[in-house]
Design a protein around this motif. Structure first.
Motif, mmCIF file in Angstrom:
data_model
loop_
_atom_site.group_PDB
_atom_site.id
_atom_site.type_symbol
_atom_site.label_atom_id
_atom_site.label_comp_id
_atom_site.label_asym_id
_atom_site.label_seq_id
_atom_site.Cartn_x
_atom_site.Cartn_y
_atom_site.Cartn_z
ATOM 1 N N ASP A 75 -9.774 32.762 50.893
ATOM 2 C CA ASP A 75 -8.367 33.592 50.455
ATOM 3 C C ASP A 75 -7.954 33.430 49.017
ATOM 4 O O ASP A 75 -6.774 33.714 48.911
ATOM 5 N N ALA B 150 -7.194 30.543 47.347
ATOM 6 C CA ALA B 150 -6.606 29.247 47.186
ATOM 7 C C ALA B 150 -7.638 28.209 46.634
ATOM 8 O O ALA B 150 -8.822 28.308 46.611
ATOM 9 N N PRO C 83 -5.670 22.783 50.231
ATOM 10 C CA PRO C 83 -5.142 22.848 48.827
ATOM 11 C C PRO C 83 -5.187 21.423 48.059
ATOM 12 O O PRO C 83 -4.745 20.422 48.606
ATOM 13 N N ALA D 10 -0.036 20.772 44.883
ATOM 14 C CA ALA D 10 1.314 21.567 45.164
ATOM 15 C C ALA D 10 2.609 21.024 44.833
ATOM 16 O O ALA D 10 2.578 19.846 43.998
ATOM 17 N N LEU E 288 4.531 25.640 46.974
ATOM 18 C CA LEU E 288 3.495 26.577 46.231
ATOM 19 C C LEU E 288 2.157 25.625 45.854
ATOM 20 O O LEU E 288 2.319 24.580 45.480
ATOM 21 N N SER E 289 1.123 26.321 46.439
ATOM 22 C CA SER E 289 -0.283 25.785 45.810
ATOM 23 C C SER E 289 -0.937 26.954 44.974
ATOM 24 O O SER E 289 -1.011 28.058 45.798
ATOM 25 N N GLN F 25 -2.606 30.655 46.399
ATOM 26 C CA GLN F 25 -2.366 31.272 47.640
ATOM 27 C C GLN F 25 -1.798 32.461 47.466
ATOM 28 O O GLN F 25 -1.725 32.879 46.500
ATOM 29 N N ALA F 26 -1.379 33.113 48.550
ATOM 30 C CA ALA F 26 -0.984 34.773 48.476
ATOM 31 C C ALA F 26 0.050 34.548 47.486
ATOM 32 O O ALA F 26 1.237 34.028 47.753
ATOM 33 N N GLU G 12 2.236 32.797 39.483
ATOM 34 C CA GLU G 12 3.210 33.018 40.739
ATOM 35 C C GLU G 12 4.031 34.242 40.620
ATOM 36 O O GLU G 12 4.768 34.461 39.603
#
Length: 724
Positions: free
Chosen positions: A62, A64, A85, A88, A96-97, A100-101, A125
């Motif tokens: 994904d 991550a 993860p 974070a 948030l990590s 990630q998406a 981000e």
């Protein structure tokens, strides 16, 4: 934390998103001695490590960022690490990590860094325009990974809030937490710094931390017992922090997370923000293995080879308070030198204003020497100490002032002062209501403190600076460059900036870390300081040994300072057991604090012999690792033995210090650790008397009997590899 300068750089830019291929070959892209960074063929996974540790990290399917492996190269079985993860933080209520998406990977870089290697992975981000760089560092011969986050606001002129800044996070099969309590965590079992352990359960999350100075409640360095050995870690930070260990529902794994705690701060455009550095590693299954691994990281990584060189230290405070002058100090210097003292430290009270023997707050912040008591200044005192064969040290407390000095010409401005709720001393218990803290987050205040320090040091020319800190609040005042929730964070960053500037300007000057005792004992301060004062309570001897045996689990023993001093429980004038008092401090830095003129010649001769013994033991080898061979020392009335071993890795020499409590038997058997099997050791005791020659394996298996001397409860035995 103040960013460190980069060394020569070898960069590799990698862009793109592809699934991690666990079996792909890895190519080394940068290497310094045994430390290296390697990249998988896929370009989506990296390995960083050396001969003592291997850590693999990469992007999952994904995208991550997750840990992929952790091992000791000499271990048969690697650690099981869940691909969850690895870091974070909070951003406006969102956890948030990186990767990630909506938080995609952008680039990777491998480079040489301060004598080691660094891997940096950059993410952006998309919603807030926040760029986050994850750094991993490994140093040669340092079996640990240092890691941190750096934040940059790409296009937000108003700034981006971040909070709960993580240092590292690993999900691993551990079942037991081990840590050392802090200075204000009570006086259980004979001292403040007590080794503790707790079995982890899914029902009750394990938590440690601080909301003020680092080691008030617990020392921010710890270890966890697991099926593959011990996972250890810590934070290079002197303020707020938080550790949690929470159980997982799958495979009995526990998520261990270390962070900057409740800190909430703002990332501003053009001002990269570096979070606290964390460190983690893995060791074999004994406490001493953790201690040894940490010490190798401290020596070879954290301090970049800068040695810890303990000196027999005399300090004026508990003997004289502020009632000092040129004549009395010179007389005490002569006495100290005759005992074999190597460093003479003039403590608080060299400035005008004190009203009582223990009033060291009045006049603080004037940075003026009391010319009535020291008409020639302090520089000549240093020259006199050096003429007697000693180094000279001086006490300062740069972070605190007497408010009566505020707004005087050339002195601190009122706007420099930290406040909480509009008050200088909110929630602080202090005999002097006029004390206030300087907020080192403020650039102008920090520059004023630095200029005062430089002027003072240039005048006095000390070899050693005792940096004290007896006053602390978390500043929430506006106008200092921080908000209401990050005064602690910003002050610590400012403190490190000051200490780094002093280290750069005076590279040969040693610095003592003192914070009303050991309220700020951590890896962050160890980076800049050379000695750590443990506890203002420096007696009775069992209490001192307890503290040494606790803190020695995570700090080099030769960093830890305590004093032989007159105490109601253990008066040293006509002492019942003078060797016990001295030897109880010999695992660390031996300090002395008494008036030499009060002792007879035979008493001083006995002291001189104990000082000579300390030097003999100290000089047997560099960077000795402390192993606790028994339980920690208890109360002075405890009817049991306590013993520690200090083993030097460079020479193979070791010594054991053992202490008989109360009505315990006259002898005990101790089994030393980490001797060299197949090597014959000379075993010697009092005055170097040879007790025998024994193989290292036999000594570790059978032990050696120690004790019996009727005149003291403090005993020692030395193990030296036989050169024959």
């Amino acid at each position: 934390m103040t960013p460190r300068p980069l060394a020569a750089t070898l960069a590799l830019m990698l862009v793109g998103l592809m699934p991690v291929s666990a079996g792909a070959p890895r190519d080394i892209v940068v290497q310094v001695a045994d430390a290296y960074v390697a990249q998988d063929e896929s370009g989506q996974a990296w390995t960083i490590g050396n001969e003592g540790i291997v850590f693999r990290v990469g992007l999952n399917a994904d995208g991550a960022l997750v840990p992929l492996g952790l091992a000791r190269p000499d271990a048969e079985v690697p650690w099981t690490v869940a691909s969850m993860p690895g870091i974070a933080f909070q951003q406006q209520g969102r956890s948030l990590s990186p990767g990630q998406a909506g938080f995609p990977f952008r680039a990777a870089r491998a480079e040489e860094y301060l004598g080691g290697v660094r891997l940096t992975l950059t993410f952006e981000e998309l919603t807030s325009g926040l760029r986050v760089t994850r750094s991993y560092v490994c140093y040669p011969q340092a079996p640990a990974i240092e890691t941190w986050l750096t934040f940059e606001a790409i296009n937000s002129p108003s700034g981006i809030p971040v909070s709960d800044i993580g240092a590292w996070q690993l999900t691993v099969p551990v079942r037991e937490a081990h840590w050392v309590t802090g200075l204000r965590a009570g006086n259980g079992a004979g001292g403040h710094f007590t080794r503790q352990q707790e079995t982890l359960t899914p029902e009750e999350p394990f938590e440690l931390g601080s909301t003020s100075r680092s080691s008030e409640s617990a020392v921010p360095t710890f270890w966890f017992k697991g099926t593959q050995g011990r996972l250890f870690g810590g934070l290079l930070w002197s303020g707020t922090w938080a550790l949690s260990a929470t159980g997982s529902t799958s495979r009995g794994l526990v998520t261990v997370r270390l962070s900057a705690g409740s800190t909430s701060t703002t990332v501003r455009k053009g001002e990269p923000l570096e979070g606290p550095h964390g460190v983690f590693g893995v060791a074999a299954d004994r406490d001493v293995d953790v201690t040894a691994a940490l010490q190798r990281y401290i020596t070879n990584g954290l301090r970049h080879g800068r040695p810890i060189s303990p000196l027999v230290t005399y300090n004026t405070w508990f003997a004289y308070g502020v009632q000092i002058d040129d004549e009395s100090v010179r007389a005490e210097m002569r006495s100290a030198a005759s005992l074999g003292v190597e460093l003479f430290v003039l403590d608080a009270g060299w400035y005008p204003g004190s009203k009582t023997k223990e009033d060291f707050s009045t006049g603080l912040g004037s940075w003026a020497v009391d010319t009535r008591r020291f008409p020639a200044g302090l520089g000549p005192l240093g020259d006199y100490a050096r003429s007697l064969g000693m180094k000279f040290g001086i006490w300062v407390e740069p972070e605190r002032i007497d408010t009566t000095t505020v707004n005087r010409t050339g002195l601190a401005r009122e706007r420099f002062l930290a406040t909480t709720g509009g008050r200088y001393n909110a929630g602080v218990k202090n005999e002097n209501a006029n004390s206030a803290q300087i907020c080192l987050a403020d650039a102008e205040a920090r520059q004023w403190v630095l200029s005062q320090l430089v002027r003072f040091i240039d005048q006095v020319r000390p070899d050693y600076l005792k940096w004290d800190n007896n006053y602390w609040i978390n500043c929430d005042r506006t106008g200092h460059g921080h908000g209401t929730m990050d005064g602690n964070f910003a002050h610590v960053r400012g403190l490190y900036t000051l200490l780094a500037a002093l280290r750069a300007r005076y590279p040969e000057m040693a610095i003592e870390n003192c914070s009303g005792g050991g309220n700020r004992l951590d890896l962050g301060m160890l980076q800049y300081t050379d000695v750590g004062w443990m506890d203002d309570v420096s007696a009775p001897s069992a209490h001192v040994r307890h503290n040494l045996q606790g803190l020695g689990a995570v700090f080099p023993a030769r960093y830890l300072l305590s004093f032989v001093m007159d105490d109601q429980a253990e008066p040293i004038h006509e002492a019942a057991d003078l060797p016990l008092y001295f030897r109880s401090r010999m695992a660390g830095v031996l300090g002395l604090c008494f008036r030499g003129a009060e002792f007879a010649e035979d008493e001083l001769a006995d002291m001189s012999r104990e000082v000579a013994l300390y030097k003999r033991l100290r000089d047997a080898g560099a960077d000795p690792v402390l192993a606790l061979l028994t339980g920690q020392a208890g109360e002075a009335s405890s009817d049991s033995w306590d013993a520690v071993q200090l083993a030097a890795r460079d020479t193979g020499s070791s010594f054991v210090l053992a202490f008989r409590g109360g009505s315990a038997g006259r002898y005990t058997r101790v089994r030393p650790l980490n001797l060299w099997p197949g090597v014959v050791y000379q075993v010697s005791g009092f005055r170097g008397r040879l007790l025998g020659r024994i193989d290292g394996a036999a000594l570790m298996e059978d032990g050696v009997e120690i004790g019996g001397w009727p005149y003291t409860a403090g005993h020692f035995v030395v193990f030296t590899p036989d050169e024959q």
